[in-house]
Design a protein around this motif. Structure first.
Motif, PDB file in Angstrom:
ATOM      1  N   THR A 127       0.830  -1.205   0.000  1.00 33.12           N
ATOM      2  CA  THR A 127       0.000   0.000   0.000  1.00 33.12           C
ATOM      3  C   THR A 127       0.867   1.260   0.000  1.00 33.12           C
ATOM      4  N   LYS A 128       1.925   1.257   0.802  1.00 28.13           N
ATOM      5  CA  LYS A 128       2.798   2.427   0.882  1.00 28.13           C
ATOM      6  C   LYS A 128       3.506   2.693  -0.441  1.00 28.13           C
ATOM      7  N   GLN A 129       3.986   1.646  -1.106  1.00 31.70           N
ATOM      8  CA  GLN A 129       4.679   1.813  -2.377  1.00 31.70           C
ATOM      9  C   GLN A 129       3.738   2.318  -3.468  1.00 31.70           C
ATOM     10  N   VAL A 130       2.564   1.741  -3.535  1.00 36.09           N
ATOM     11  CA  VAL A 130       1.593   2.159  -4.557  1.00 36.09           C
ATOM     12  C   VAL A 130       1.117   3.579  -4.294  1.00 36.09           C
ATOM     13  N   LEU A 131       0.976   3.936  -3.021  1.00 35.41           N
ATOM     14  CA  LEU A 131       0.522   5.287  -2.696  1.00 35.41           C
ATOM     15  C   LEU A 131       1.509   6.333  -3.208  1.00 35.41           C
ATOM     16  N   ALA A 132       2.817   6.084  -3.017  1.00 38.60           N
ATOM     17  CA  ALA A 132       3.815   7.032  -3.503  1.00 38.60           C
ATOM     18  C   ALA A 132       3.744   7.183  -5.022  1.00 38.60           C
ATOM     19  N   GLN A 133       3.563   6.050  -5.727  1.00 40.30           N
ATOM     20  CA  GLN A 133       3.462   6.101  -7.187  1.00 40.30           C
ATOM     21  C   GLN A 133       2.202   6.831  -7.634  1.00 40.30           C
ATOM     22  N   LYS A 134       1.088   6.552  -6.985  1.00 41.25           N
ATOM     23  CA  LYS A 134      -0.172   7.190  -7.366  1.00 41.25           C
ATOM     24  C   LYS A 134      -0.151   8.692  -7.083  1.00 41.25           C
ATOM     25  N   LEU A 135       0.538   9.090  -6.029  1.00 39.71           N
ATOM     26  CA  LEU A 135       0.651  10.519  -5.745  1.00 39.71           C
ATOM     27  C   LEU A 135       1.477  11.224  -6.814  1.00 39.71           C
ATOM     28  N   ARG A 136       2.538  10.570  -7.288  1.00 38.38           N
ATOM     29  CA  ARG A 136       3.321  11.155  -8.386  1.00 38.38           C
ATOM     30  C   ARG A 136       2.477  11.263  -9.650  1.00 38.38           C
ATOM     31  N   ASP A 137       1.678  10.252  -9.915  1.00 34.13           N
ATOM     32  CA  ASP A 137       0.804  10.301 -11.095  1.00 34.13           C
ATOM     33  C   ASP A 137      -0.213  11.439 -10.981  1.00 34.13           C
ATOM     34  N   GLN A 138      -0.742  11.632  -9.790  1.00 32.32           N
ATOM     35  CA  GLN A 138      -1.704  12.714  -9.584  1.00 32.32           C
ATOM     36  C   GLN A 138      -1.033  14.071  -9.783  1.00 32.32           C
ATOM     37  N   GLN A 139       0.206  14.187  -9.330  1.00 30.55           N
ATOM     38  CA  GLN A 139       0.928  15.444  -9.519  1.00 30.55           C
ATOM     39  C   GLN A 139       1.167  15.725 -10.997  1.00 30.55           C
ATOM     40  N   ARG A 140       1.594  14.717 -11.749  1.00 24.89           N
ATOM     41  CA  ARG A 140       1.821  14.906 -13.183  1.00 24.89           C
ATOM     42  C   ARG A 140       0.528  15.318 -13.886  1.00 24.89           C
ATOM     43  N   LYS A 141      -0.557  14.664 -13.545  1.00 24.06           N
ATOM     44  CA  LYS A 141      -1.842  14.984 -14.177  1.00 24.06           C
ATOM     45  C   LYS A 141      -2.275  16.409 -13.845  1.00 24.06           C
ATOM     46  N   LEU A 142      -2.083  16.815 -12.605  1.00 20.20           N
ATOM     47  CA  LEU A 142      -2.477  18.162 -12.188  1.00 20.20           C
ATOM     48  C   LEU A 142      -1.618  19.219 -12.881  1.00 20.20           C
ATOM     49  N   ILE A 143      -0.299  18.971 -12.961  1.00 17.29           N
ATOM     50  CA  ILE A 143       0.602  19.925 -13.611  1.00 17.29           C
ATOM     51  C   ILE A 143       0.264  20.051 -15.096  1.00 17.29           C
ATOM     52  N   GLN A 144      -0.016  18.922 -15.733  1.00 15.62           N
ATOM     53  CA  GLN A 144      -0.343  18.954 -17.153  1.00 15.62           C
ATOM     54  C   GLN A 144      -1.614  19.762 -17.407  1.00 15.62           C
ATOM     55  N   GLU A 145      -2.618  19.586 -16.583  1.00 18.13           N
ATOM     56  CA  GLU A 145      -3.860  20.344 -16.746  1.00 18.13           C
ATOM     57  C   GLU A 145      -3.656  21.831 -16.451  1.00 18.13           C
TER      58      GLU A 145
END
Length: 440
Positions: free
Chosen positions: A129-147
């Motif tokens: 859970t901890k590893q996936v959470l870090a990856q998903k947070l990075r994905d959310q950041q990339r998506k937010l920056i792109q928008e």
């Protein structure tokens, strides 16, 4: 309904949101995905012998429900009502459901709580859970920056130096007032040689590209060497450009010259439709006040502001400024090749140090420019018209001689044709006389 406790869940969401500049909803979405992956890991460890049972889409009917107030989460599964169960995680029998809800029918779906016990959700699932959470947070950041920055490509943003990575400078940029700062990369090729990139130094950068996909590191690529930065600085400093009285027609910039002995330089062509407005003077300003602001922002870069002209010869002569031009000859309009004649004392100035001036003029105008010394230039000789005519006459005589060669003319005796009729002159006595005609 059972629940797996997560002490301090609300505080954790708030801290992650502030640290990563993400909204709380994005953090909660990433956490739900991570917990679902942790539950998947928990189920796989339960059935190691039959791990082939779980394919890629096996857990698609499962979801996680966060409860911030109770500080915990639940696992819910959507199951179809069937007569006989084939896969227990996806189906439930009609008889079992009718014990709770008599109105249930075959083909309906129900949502069931399948949350494991607190002690069963073990250490391996928590690590997953901890590893996936870090990856998903990075994905959310990339998506937010792109928008956030997608519509800002091609604009200028304020930047602040954060750190250095290899030859790149990592800067912090913001999309607007009150918005959090985002990291951007300034590569070596996009830097200015006269810039001083020290920690917390501030300057303006041109947003060149927003990288999409799984891009490691900063997603924003910024530049200090792009010609768009010069256009923005003039647009911001000259009111006539903002009011569209003066327009920028073309820009040629060499921010990183091939030789270290040549400094950066820019040529910019401007024009106006107003008779009473001097476009070059408007960009320079009183005593050079306006252009000096641009030069200071670009750390002393040389800038030539020239007047655009619809006449290619005039435009090329202006583009070679500050050199004085004697004559411009358009050698080939289709190939866009021009010959420029300059005085001897202006030759080196027209060419520029290591050819920079003529190189920028060629980029600005789109013409291939060849510069010659007016005193030493000798135009190529052209054949005179009389000589051409004599040559043509001589050629015609040769053709006639070839067509009518004396050796091929037949003698007079041989001219007679065999098919011609034999005609002989007759005596006058053989002809009827006038008298006989009268008598008749």
């Amino acid at each position: 309904m059972s629940m797996v406790k997560l002490p301090g869940l609300g505080d954790m969401i708030n801290s992650i949101s502030q640290e990563r500049n993400l909204p709380k909803s994005a953090v909660q979405a990433a956490l739900r995905e991570a917990l679902l992956k942790g539950y998947e890991r928990f189920r796989r460890t339960q059935q190691l012998e039959s791990s082939d049972l779980f394919d890629e889409h096996y857990f698609d009917n499962f979801e996680v429900e966060l409860d911030v107030e109770e500080e915990g989460f639940r696992i819910l599964a959507t199951k179809a009502i069937v007569e006989e169960i084939a896969i227990a995680d996806h189906e439930i029998s009609l008889r079992e459901v009718q014990e709770v809800a008599a109105e249930a029918q075959l083909g309906d779906t129900v949502v069931l709580d399948v949350t494991p016990e607190q002690r069963d959700f073990g250490r391996m699932a928590a690590i997953q859970t901890k590893q996936v959470l870090a990856q998903k947070l990075r994905d959310q950041q990339r998506k937010l920056i792109q928008e956030e920055f997608q519509d800002l490509e091609g604009t200028v943003l304020p930047a602040r130096v954060l750190r250095f990575e290899r030859q790149s400078v990592i800067v912090a940029v913001s999309s607007g007032f009150g918005q959090p700062e985002v990291e951007a990369e300034l590569p070596k090729r996009e830097q200015l040689p006269n810039d001083s990139y020290r920690a917390n130094a501030t300057f303006k950068v041109y947003l060149k590209k927003v990288c999409a996909g799984q891009h490691r590191g900063p997603q924003l690529l910024v530049s200090r060497a792009d010609a768009g930065l010069v256009v923005y600085l003039f647009d911001n400093e000259v009111p006539e450009i903002q009011d569209e009285v003066v327009r920028i027609v073309a820009v040629a910039r060499e921010a990183n010259p091939p030789s270290r002995y040549v400094g950066p330089r820019t040529k910019i062509a401007v024009d106006t439709l107003e008779r009473d407005v001097d476009p070059v003077g408007a960009c320079i300003g009183a005593r050079g006040s306006r252009i000096q602001v641009v030069v200071n922002e670009l750390r002393g870069e040389k800038i030539d502001v020239i007047r655009w002209s619809p006449d290619p010869a005039t435009y090329i002569a202006n583009a070679l400024s500050p050199a004085r031009v004697d004559e411009v000859r358009l050698v080939d309009s289709e190939a866009r090749q021009a010959l420029v004649l300059v005085p001897d004392n202006q030759l080196s100035l027209a060419i520029g140090k290591e050819g920079q001036n003529v190189r920028l003029a060629a980029r600005l105008t789109g013409w291939k420019i060849d510069i010659k010394d007016s005193a030493k230039y000798e135009p190529p000789e052209e054949p005179e018209e009389e000589e051409v005519n004599e040559l043509e006459i001589e050629d015609e005589d040769e053709i006639l001689d070839e067509e009518f060669d004396d050796d091929e003319i037949l003698p007079e005796d041989d001219v007679e044709s065999e098919d011609a009729p034999d005609i002989k002159a007759s005596d006058d006595s053989d002809l009827p006389s006038d008298e006989s005609d009268d008598e008749t």
